[in-house]
Design an enzyme around this catalytic site. Structure first.
Site, PDB file in Angstrom:
ATOM      1  N   LYS A  52      33.752  26.778  27.242  1.00  0.00           N
ATOM      2  CA  LYS A  52      32.696  27.238  28.057  1.00  0.00           C
ATOM      3  C   LYS A  52      31.436  26.090  28.064  1.00  0.00           C
ATOM      4  CE  LYS A  52      33.933  32.041  27.579  1.00  0.00           C
ATOM      5  NZ  LYS A  52      33.914  33.228  26.701  1.00  0.00           N
ATOM      6  N   GLN A  96      30.642  35.922  21.625  1.00  0.00           N
ATOM      7  CA  GLN A  96      31.876  35.913  22.010  1.00  0.00           C
ATOM      8  C   GLN A  96      32.728  37.098  21.177  1.00  0.00           C
ATOM      9  OE1 GLN A  96      33.685  34.056  23.902  1.00  0.00           O
ATOM     10  NE2 GLN A  96      35.747  34.801  23.640  1.00  0.00           N
ATOM     11  N   ASP A 119      27.449  38.144  30.364  1.00  0.00           N
ATOM     12  CA  ASP A 119      28.754  38.720  30.397  1.00  0.00           C
ATOM     13  C   ASP A 119      28.477  40.097  31.208  1.00  0.00           C
ATOM     14  OD1 ASP A 119      30.709  37.769  28.897  1.00  0.00           O
ATOM     15  OD2 ASP A 119      29.617  38.136  26.944  1.00  0.00           O
TER      16      ASP A 119
HETATM   17  N1  GUN Z   1      36.306  37.950  24.822  1.00  0.00           N
HETATM   18  C1  GUN Z   1      37.144  37.795  25.567  1.00  0.00           C
HETATM   19  N2  GUN Z   1      36.650  37.796  26.871  1.00  0.00           N
HETATM   20  C2  GUN Z   1      35.363  37.780  26.853  1.00  0.00           C
HETATM   21  C3  GUN Z   1      34.010  37.778  27.714  1.00  0.00           C
HETATM   22  O1  GUN Z   1      34.484  37.767  28.870  1.00  0.00           O
HETATM   23  N3  GUN Z   1      33.152  37.666  27.007  1.00  0.00           N
HETATM   24  C4  GUN Z   1      32.711  37.577  25.670  1.00  0.00           C
HETATM   25  N4  GUN Z   1      31.643  37.648  25.278  1.00  0.00           N
HETATM   26  N5  GUN Z   1      33.993  37.451  24.718  1.00  0.00           N
HETATM   27  C5  GUN Z   1      35.202  37.685  25.528  1.00  0.00           C
END
Ligand code: GUN
Length: 291
Positions: A52, A96, A119
């Site tokens: 990311k 995350q 998110d």
């Molecule tokens: N862990 C797996 N997918 C995601 C996501 O889309 N956002 C976040 N914050 N954690 C994740």
């Protein structure tokens, strides 16, 4: 013969659209900024967070990566979120998931400024999705799945869709998107307590598998000509692989691919879309912060 939906190609298309928007914002003195918070040492999470941040750099976005130790307290994480809520250079915040067990994830999500919740996990954004209020943020993975269906020419309107999995990250928002005025599908949400799961799946014109179980969806569960979106990323042991494991989805790819009309591979399907939609949400947050 099924059509393989190329998630990398579609993600590149989404990101190409983002490049123009980033330039426009920069011309107006705003550089979209994303903060990614990682608590602990989960190897898969480290990889995702790294990707990311790298993608932000590639596109000329401002980014911050904040890493906290595995024994960080709830107060430590809340303090970071608070600081990011107040940072004017940050438009999007992502913590995350999953965090270590001592962290109350719900409380962290609620502490994020909903205007920076790229998110789409904050209750205000969940409500906006249910209300079909376009000012909210839609979770990245399901919005990526919708875009893949669209790009692959899969008609959702009037289709029978079965979503397997009811998580807040994928299953629930996916069901809301499919049943929205954007999707117009007839939606069934299946999960671990669903009776006759195979029979339910066989009704589907569209299957979205998001249960986190390797190769769970087998050919006998899929109607001839259905479209299959595989959200799963599971590590399975494989002594013949260099790393000692390989990645498989929630769908038994080879046998299902032989039967369906369109399918996403793992890797290279939904995965690349999640990052592209995150960048897109960050740009939206930046745009909305100045309008
Ligand atoms: N862990 C797996 N997918 C995601 C996501 O889309 N956002 C976040 N914050 N954690 C994740």
């Amino acid at each position: 013969m099924s059509k393989i939906i190329d998630g990398k190609a579609v993600a590149e298309k989404v990101l190409a659209e983002c490049v123009d928007e980033i330039q426009q914002l920069k011309n107006n003195g705003v550089t979209p900024g994303l903060a990614v918070v990682l608590v602990g040492e989960d190897p898969a999470s480290k990889v995702y967070v790294g990707s990311k941040v790298r993608k932000c750099a590639e596109l000329g976005l401002h980014s911050r990566k904040i890493e906290l130790p595995a024994d960080a307290s709830q107060a430590d994480v809340l303090a970071v979120v608070q600081e990011l809520n107040e940072d004017p250079l940050i438009h999007g915040i992502l913590v995350q998931s999953p965090p270590p067990p001592q962290i109350d994830e719900d409380a962290i999500v609620k502490a994020i400024d909903p205007a920076k919740d790229v998110d789409g996990f904050h209750p205000e954004n969940v409500a906006k999705l249910a209300l079909e209020d376009a000012s909210g943020f839609v979770p990245c993975t399901p919005s990526g799945c919708m875009r893949l269906l669209k790009e692959a020419g899969v008609e959702t309107s009037g289709a029978e869709a079965v979503v397997i999995g009811r998580s807040m990250i994928v299953g629930k928002p996916m069901a809301l998107l499919l049943m929205s005025k954007q999707g117009n599908a007839t939606v069934t949400v299946a999960h671990s307590r669903t009776k006759e799961l195979a029979e339910v799946c066989r009704r589907a014109d569209i299957i979205v598998a998001a249960i986190g179980m390797p190769e769970f969806v087998t050919a006998d569960m899929v109607k001839e000509g259905a479209a299959v979106i595989d959200v799963g990323i599971n590590r399975v042991e494989d002594p013949s692989a260099k790393r000692g494991y390989r990645l498989v989805g929630d769908v038994a790819y080879d046998e299902v691919a032989a039967k369906c009309s369109a399918i996403t591979p793992v890797p290279g399907g939904v995965g690349p879309m999640t990052i592209a939609m995150l960048i897109s949400n960050t740009i939206k947050a930046a745009r909305q912060s100045v309008s």
